[in-house]
Write a protein that holds these residues in place. Structure first.
Motif, PDB file in Angstrom:
ATOM      1  N   ARG A  38       0.842  -1.197   0.000  1.00  0.00           N
ATOM      2  CA  ARG A  38       0.000   0.000   0.000  1.00  0.00           C
ATOM      3  C   ARG A  38       0.876   1.244   0.000  1.00  0.00           C
ATOM      4  N   TYR A  39       0.396   2.299  -0.609  1.00  0.00           N
ATOM      5  CA  TYR A  39       1.193   3.504  -0.789  1.00  0.00           C
ATOM      6  C   TYR A  39       1.621   4.117   0.545  1.00  0.00           C
ATOM      7  N   ASP A  40       0.823   3.910   1.596  1.00  0.00           N
ATOM      8  CA  ASP A  40       1.161   4.490   2.912  1.00  0.00           C
ATOM      9  C   ASP A  40       2.038   3.571   3.751  1.00  0.00           C
ATOM     10  N   GLN A  86       6.714   1.699   1.063  1.00  0.00           N
ATOM     11  CA  GLN A  86       5.951   2.940   1.084  1.00  0.00           C
ATOM     12  C   GLN A  86       6.265   3.771  -0.147  1.00  0.00           C
ATOM     13  N   GLY A  87       5.224   4.396  -0.721  1.00  0.00           N
ATOM     14  CA  GLY A  87       5.403   5.336  -1.817  1.00  0.00           C
ATOM     15  C   GLY A  87       6.173   4.752  -2.984  1.00  0.00           C
ATOM     16  N   LYS A  88       7.193   5.514  -3.425  1.00  0.00           N
ATOM     17  CA  LYS A  88       7.976   5.106  -4.597  1.00  0.00           C
ATOM     18  C   LYS A  88       8.921   3.937  -4.301  1.00  0.00           C
ATOM     19  N   ARG A 128       2.582  -0.918  -8.315  1.00  0.00           N
ATOM     20  CA  ARG A 128       1.548   0.085  -8.055  1.00  0.00           C
ATOM     21  C   ARG A 128       0.450   0.046  -9.111  1.00  0.00           C
ATOM     22  N   GLN A 140      -3.906   3.700   0.040  1.00  0.00           N
ATOM     23  CA  GLN A 140      -3.731   2.405  -0.617  1.00  0.00           C
ATOM     24  C   GLN A 140      -3.075   2.544  -1.986  1.00  0.00           C
ATOM     25  N   PHE A 141      -3.390   3.640  -2.699  1.00  0.00           N
ATOM     26  CA  PHE A 141      -2.970   3.750  -4.094  1.00  0.00           C
ATOM     27  C   PHE A 141      -2.098   4.977  -4.349  1.00  0.00           C
ATOM     28  N   ASP A 142      -1.202   4.824  -5.321  1.00  0.00           N
ATOM     29  CA  ASP A 142      -0.367   5.914  -5.810  1.00  0.00           C
ATOM     30  C   ASP A 142      -1.279   6.969  -6.461  1.00  0.00           C
TER      31      ASP A 142
END
Length: 352
Positions: free
Chosen positions: A249-251, A260-262, A269, A306-308
């Protein structure tokens, strides 16, 4: 790779064979087309290099004979000629893939061979990816056309991002094609999940969900081993990353690594959003089919968590294309919209 050299001139055949051996190939030499065709029928050769003029059966006729038969795999055919463009046209009509003009340089031969290897490897890649994807699909009887839709969603989203300045150096046509080919392998690890969990006709318990989550590491580790054995195969490394990270998940609250993230590979993603959207739009044992509007809202609620955000924006920009795929590849036409809308106020389901 085992190469068949066909030439009735002993000196030329020996020079060509020694050059190929120096390049690391295994070589068999035939003195005419008829002998060569008999050897090809053994199934041992995926590459043939043939002289043009030979007794009994010449090079173009050998090529025609090979193209007339159904083989287990493609045979890359190189014709050697000392003639001009007219022979090239005739050779192409016979089915030749490439040409060498006498006298040729060893480095030129090597380039032609590498071209043949790339074509043959693409064939093997596509067959392997399709086979693995179908293996995963065979374990889960509720997915319908899930794999077909997933790869279309991933293609659409990656195509959209490729037009953005910030992704132009990262996403090209080859990347889009690899997403299309490898995204169906995201759940390959489900082959290692017990039927009692994978096929359970109802919600999973906490313990069962922990078992189900193992499909990510099973699939990722399997593809990682293949990537280690073949480090130059980009499709394997992308398939590995997708299998490992499509539930991140993005977080940073996803699994299995809490990336996390990138930190999450872009392919993961993209697949994550595609997978969730398709699960929401499909009837499963634990939930009814949701409408596009309901699925869209859940995705919007997950922006940045959850998403980019960029992937969500790509989804919104190509929303019409996504809906078209969902409707044209709908494997559960019998589901009623009324049933889907009745679940609109239900809690968000666990998607695995």
């Amino acid at each position: 790779m085992h190469v068949l050299v066909v030439d009735d001139d002993v000196v030329s055949a020996e020079f060509l064979a020694n050059t190929l051996i120096h390049f690391g190939y295994e070589v068999t030499v035939a003195s005419n087309g008829r002998e060569a065709f008999h050897l090809v029928r053994s199934g041992k050769y995926s590459m043939v290099i043939s002289d043009w003029e030979m007794p009994e059966m010449n090079g173009p006729e050998l090529c025609r004979q090979i193209r007339c038969r159904q083989w287990s795999g493609y045979i890359f055919f190189i014709l050697i000629t000392s003639y001009g463009a007219g022979h090239v046209v005739e050779g192409l009509k016979a089915g030749a893939d490439d040409f060498l003009t006498k006298p040729f340089q060893p480095n030129e031969l090597r380039v032609r061979l590498r071209t043949g290897e790339r074509i043959l490897s693409l064939q093997s890649r596509d067959v392997m990816l399709f086979t693995l994807a179908k293996l995963a699909e065979s374990r889960d009887t509720d997915t319908g056309l899930h794999l077909e839709r997933i790869r279309e969603y991933c293609r659409i989203l990656s195509e959209e991002l490729s037009t953005w300045d910030k992704y132009r150096d990262l996403i090209d046509g080859d990347y889009v094609q690899l997403m299309y080919l490898t995204s169906p392998l995201h759940d390959i690890g489900k082959v290692g999940i017990p039927d009692s969990v994978l096929l359970k006709p109802g919600p999973l318990t906490k313990e069962e969900f922990e078992v189900m989550k193992r499909h990510v590491t099973i699939g990722g580790e399997t593809l990682a081993a293949a990537t280690k054995a073949h480090p130059d195969a980009k499709f394997l490394s992308m398939a590995r990353d997708i299998a490992f990270t499509h539930h991140e998940r993005y977080d940073g609250t996803g699994y299995p690594f809490g990336l996390q993230g990138k930190q999450i590979p872009l392919c993961g993603r993209l697949t994550a959003l595609s997978d969730v959207y398709d699960a929401l739009r499909s009837q499963r044992v634990y939930k009814p089919k949701f409408s596009h509007e309901k699925a869209r809202q859940i995705i919007l609620d997950g922006v940045g968590t959850q998403f980019d955000p960029d992937v969500v924006e790509a989804f919104l920009r190509r929303e019409d294309d996504v809906v078209r795929i969902a409707e044209s590849l709908d494997g559960s036409a019998a589901d009623s919209n009324a049933q889907a809308e009745a679940a609109a106020t239900s809690p968000e389901p666990v998607l695995v």
